[in-house]
Enzyme design. Structure first.
Site, PDB file in Angstrom:
ATOM      1  N   PHE A  14       0.866  -1.178   0.000  1.00 45.28           N
ATOM      2  CA  PHE A  14       0.000   0.000   0.000  1.00 45.28           C
ATOM      3  C   PHE A  14       0.907   1.235   0.000  1.00 45.28           C
ATOM      4  O   PHE A  14       1.955   1.245   0.642  1.00 45.28           O
ATOM      5  CB  PHE A  14      -0.913  -0.011   1.229  1.00 45.28           C
ATOM      6  CG  PHE A  14      -1.876   1.131   1.265  1.00 45.28           C
ATOM      7  CD1 PHE A  14      -2.900   1.231   0.328  1.00 45.28           C
ATOM      8  CD2 PHE A  14      -1.750   2.127   2.220  1.00 45.28           C
ATOM      9  CE1 PHE A  14      -3.783   2.304   0.359  1.00 45.28           C
ATOM     10  CE2 PHE A  14      -2.631   3.197   2.253  1.00 45.28           C
ATOM     11  CZ  PHE A  14      -3.649   3.291   1.317  1.00 45.28           C
ATOM     12  N   ASP A  50       6.353  -2.475   8.739  1.00 46.05           N
ATOM     13  CA  ASP A  50       5.004  -2.002   8.443  1.00 46.05           C
ATOM     14  C   ASP A  50       4.074  -3.174   8.786  1.00 46.05           C
ATOM     15  O   ASP A  50       3.918  -4.115   8.004  1.00 46.05           O
ATOM     16  CB  ASP A  50       4.866  -1.598   6.975  1.00 46.05           C
ATOM     17  CG  ASP A  50       3.467  -1.062   6.645  1.00 46.05           C
ATOM     18  OD1 ASP A  50       2.523  -1.362   7.410  1.00 46.05           O
ATOM     19  OD2 ASP A  50       3.312  -0.379   5.621  1.00 46.05           O
ATOM     20  N   GLN A  66      -7.344   1.424  10.672  1.00 49.06           N
ATOM     21  CA  GLN A  66      -8.317   1.932   9.694  1.00 49.06           C
ATOM     22  C   GLN A  66      -9.462   0.916   9.583  1.00 49.06           C
ATOM     23  O   GLN A  66      -9.316  -0.240   9.973  1.00 49.06           O
ATOM     24  CB  GLN A  66      -7.554   2.168   8.361  1.00 49.06           C
ATOM     25  CG  GLN A  66      -8.399   2.538   7.172  1.00 49.06           C
ATOM     26  CD  GLN A  66      -8.820   1.314   6.400  1.00 49.06           C
ATOM     27  OE1 GLN A  66      -8.204   0.262   6.494  1.00 49.06           O
ATOM     28  NE2 GLN A  66      -9.902   1.440   5.643  1.00 49.06           N
ATOM     29  N   LYS A  86      -8.972  -2.810   8.719  1.00 47.17           N
ATOM     30  CA  LYS A  86      -7.883  -3.574   9.340  1.00 47.17           C
ATOM     31  C   LYS A  86      -8.413  -4.576  10.373  1.00 47.17           C
ATOM     32  O   LYS A  86      -9.595  -4.594  10.693  1.00 47.17           O
ATOM     33  CB  LYS A  86      -6.861  -2.608   9.951  1.00 47.17           C
ATOM     34  CG  LYS A  86      -6.194  -1.704   8.888  1.00 47.17           C
ATOM     35  CD  LYS A  86      -5.194  -2.449   8.017  1.00 47.17           C
ATOM     36  CE  LYS A  86      -4.965  -1.901   6.623  1.00 47.17           C
ATOM     37  NZ  LYS A  86      -4.367  -0.587   6.488  1.00 47.17           N
ATOM     38  N   TYR A 107       4.150  25.522  27.744  1.00 45.58           N
ATOM     39  CA  TYR A 107       4.456  25.588  26.316  1.00 45.58           C
ATOM     40  C   TYR A 107       5.943  25.420  26.012  1.00 45.58           C
ATOM     41  O   TYR A 107       6.543  26.186  25.283  1.00 45.58           O
ATOM     42  CB  TYR A 107       3.865  26.868  25.690  1.00 45.58           C
ATOM     43  CG  TYR A 107       2.367  26.873  25.847  1.00 45.58           C
ATOM     44  CD1 TYR A 107       1.570  26.126  24.988  1.00 45.58           C
ATOM     45  CD2 TYR A 107       1.770  27.537  26.909  1.00 45.58           C
ATOM     46  CE1 TYR A 107       0.204  26.058  25.172  1.00 45.58           C
ATOM     47  CE2 TYR A 107       0.406  27.476  27.102  1.00 45.58           C
ATOM     48  CZ  TYR A 107      -0.383  26.735  26.237  1.00 45.58           C
ATOM     49  OH  TYR A 107      -1.732  26.656  26.412  1.00 45.58           O
ATOM     50  N   ARG A 150      -1.923  12.791  17.857  1.00 43.06           N
ATOM     51  CA  ARG A 150      -2.491  12.144  19.053  1.00 43.06           C
ATOM     52  C   ARG A 150      -3.798  11.418  18.746  1.00 43.06           C
ATOM     53  O   ARG A 150      -4.688  11.971  18.093  1.00 43.06           O
ATOM     54  CB  ARG A 150      -2.745  13.185  20.153  1.00 43.06           C
ATOM     55  CG  ARG A 150      -1.494  13.804  20.753  1.00 43.06           C
ATOM     56  CD  ARG A 150      -1.845  14.718  21.921  1.00 43.06           C
ATOM     57  NE  ARG A 150      -2.770  15.765  21.541  1.00 43.06           N
ATOM     58  CZ  ARG A 150      -2.420  17.013  21.210  1.00 43.06           C
ATOM     59  NH1 ARG A 150      -1.141  17.375  21.229  1.00 43.06           N
ATOM     60  NH2 ARG A 150      -3.327  17.901  20.866  1.00 43.06           N
TER      61      ARG A 150
HETATM   62  C1  LIG Z   1      -3.538   0.426   5.731  1.00 45.31           C
HETATM   63  C2  LIG Z   1      -2.071   0.445   5.480  1.00 45.31           C
HETATM   64  C3  LIG Z   1      -1.264   1.513   5.880  1.00 45.31           C
HETATM   65  C4  LIG Z   1      -1.789   2.841   6.336  1.00 45.31           C
HETATM   66  O1  LIG Z   1      -2.661   2.838   7.377  1.00 45.31           O
HETATM   67  P1  LIG Z   1      -3.745   4.037   7.540  1.00 45.31           P
HETATM   68  O2  LIG Z   1      -4.226   3.851   8.930  1.00 45.31           O
HETATM   69  O3  LIG Z   1      -4.808   3.801   6.521  1.00 45.31           O
HETATM   70  O4  LIG Z   1      -3.045   5.337   7.355  1.00 45.31           O
HETATM   71  C5  LIG Z   1       0.111   1.391   5.745  1.00 45.31           C
HETATM   72  N1  LIG Z   1       0.662   0.294   5.195  1.00 45.31           N
HETATM   73  C6  LIG Z   1      -0.075  -0.734   4.768  1.00 45.31           C
HETATM   74  C7  LIG Z   1       0.620  -1.929   4.186  1.00 45.31           C
HETATM   75  C8  LIG Z   1      -1.469  -0.684   4.863  1.00 45.31           C
HETATM   76  O5  LIG Z   1      -2.201  -1.699   4.375  1.00 45.31           O
END
Ligand SMILES: *Cc1c(COP(=O)(O)O)cnc(C)c1O
Length: 388
Positions: free
Chosen positions: A90, A161, A187, A190, A226, A236
């Site tokens: 991705f 990742d 997301q 997921k 600050y 966050r």
């Molecule tokens: C979903 C995904 C991301 C990014 O995640 P988001 O929460 O959508 O920003 C990064 N790397 C891979 C391989 C993904 O499938």
């Protein structure tokens, strides 16, 4: 015949939730503190998610893309540096590096696991390389033995990742026990989700402290005057999302167990269909959460693949075309500094060139279905493949 299976297939929905999520949202609401600095849900989620993955330090963030950016930033990735990424992933994997002003260097993946080819990664290391980013494709861990060896030999850190790999294990080790930073996404699609969200696991306190500052505009946790100690941004996570994620985490293991049982059945049935090759599995992966049920139909052209996907969807199977090779996306070239062309990269990524055109993935909710549904899915695929 065409739409026959649609109404019967009836696979489980995604996302899933019950009274645990309901209670979590209410708990966050009634706490009366809706950001992490004064609330307790994000803190509790970090503790639970980190413990689940065997990590000593965990930081929740806004999303998986930001998780990768933050991970790379604390390792010193910026202008004049390079990050090695698999070409089949991705786009966030490369966009995170490019956003920091670094050059993302795509390398090929293995033809069976679709994970980074470590020999290709080794060949791409230069004195500007600041990170190597294996992507655990579809939940299958990249070769962490070879990658750790490469990292030690070159001094280049790994950033996993792990957006697909919640709960995965490599030779008994959880993602947080593999000695490198790991970035997750929550997301909507997921394996656990609050619609959006992310987390980073750190192997040591110093990197975590840097990341905490940078994810909160450079501000120390207890700061009231600050004191912005580093540059940064606001990544966050909010309290509501964390409350939902705590509920999602409590359900993850049982869901992985189900998918671990269903995949061998489905993969076996798929392998019997002439021309279909399911994603392979390295024996050193002893827990695969199966974010995607992936398979290839080698020799298929991109158009034909897309048509197959459309037909599967019409029959009620949640099928998708695979990620496009990142160097074949306009986005990749907008921020690219390399003196390379698409053809140069394509030439050194022969497996990616085939896989991104001939592979299909099924949403992981497929693997939460019954054994009977696995048979139905395989039957539908066999029919669709036979008719082309
Ligand atoms: C979903 C995904 C991301 C990014 O995640 P988001 O929460 O959508 O920003 C990064 N790397 C891979 C391989 C993904 O499938």
């Amino acid at each position: 015949m065409t739409d026959q299976g649609t109404e019967n297939l009836n696979l489980p929905h995604w996302p899933q939730f019950d009274d645990k999520e309901r209670a979590g949202v209410l708990r966050a609401l009634e706490q009366g503190q809706w950001w992490r600095i004064t609330g307790s849900e994000v803190d509790a989620f970090e503790e639970e998610f980190g413990e689940y993955h065997g990590a000593s330090h965990t930081l929740a963030v806004t999303n998986g893309t930001h998780a990768l950016e933050l991970a790379l930033e604390v390792l010193g990735v910026g202008p004049g540096t390079e990050v090695i990424v698999p070409a089949f992933t991705f786009i966030s994997s490369s966009q995170a590096a490019q956003r920091l002003g670094a050059v993302a260097v795509p390398v090929d993946v293995e033809p069976e696991t679709y994970c980074i080819d470590v020999v290709a990664a080794e060949a791409a290391v230069t004195d500007r390389t600041r990170a190597i980013m294996p992507v655990h494709m579809a939940g299958h861990l990249a070769d962490m033995d070879a990658l750790s060896k490469l990292s030690t030999a070159t001094g280049v850190p790994l950033v996993q990742d792990a957006a697909h790999a919640h709960g995965a294990r490599w030779k008994g080790k959880r993602v947080g026990e593999l000695g490198s930073i790991a970035a997750f996404s929550f997301q909507n699609g997921k394996l656990m989700t609050a619609g959006e969200g992310g987390a980073v696991l750190f192997p040591d306190a110093a990197l975590y402290e840097q990341a905490f500052l940078r994810h909160s505009c450079g501000r120390p946790r207890e700061d009231r005057s600050y004191l912005h100690r580093t540059s940064g941004s606001n990544f966050r996570l909010n309290e509501f999302s964390a409350a939902v994620l705590r509920a999602q985490l409590s359900r993850l293991d049982a869901q992985i167990d189900t998918r671990e049982q269903r995949w061998p059945l489905l993969a076996g049935l798929l392998a019997e269909i002439p021309g279909v090759t399911p994603q392979g599995r390295d024996a050193r992966v002893d827990r695969n959460p199966y974010y995607m049920a992936m398979f290839r139909i080698p020799g298929l052209r991109e158009q034909e693949r897309n048509q197959l996907v459309d037909e599967l969807v019409a029959r009620g199977v949640p099928a998708f075309a695979a990620f496009r090779a990142i160097y074949r996306c306009d986005a990749f070239w907008e921020r690219a500094a390399p003196m390379e062309t698409i053809d140069d990269i394509a030439r050194r990524c022969p497996n990616t060139e085939e896989i991104f055109r001939d592979s299909i993935w099924l949403h992981h909710r497929t693997l939460l279905g019954t054994e009977e549904q696995m048979h139905r899915v395989a039957e539908i695929l066999a029919e669709v493949v036979a008719r082309r």
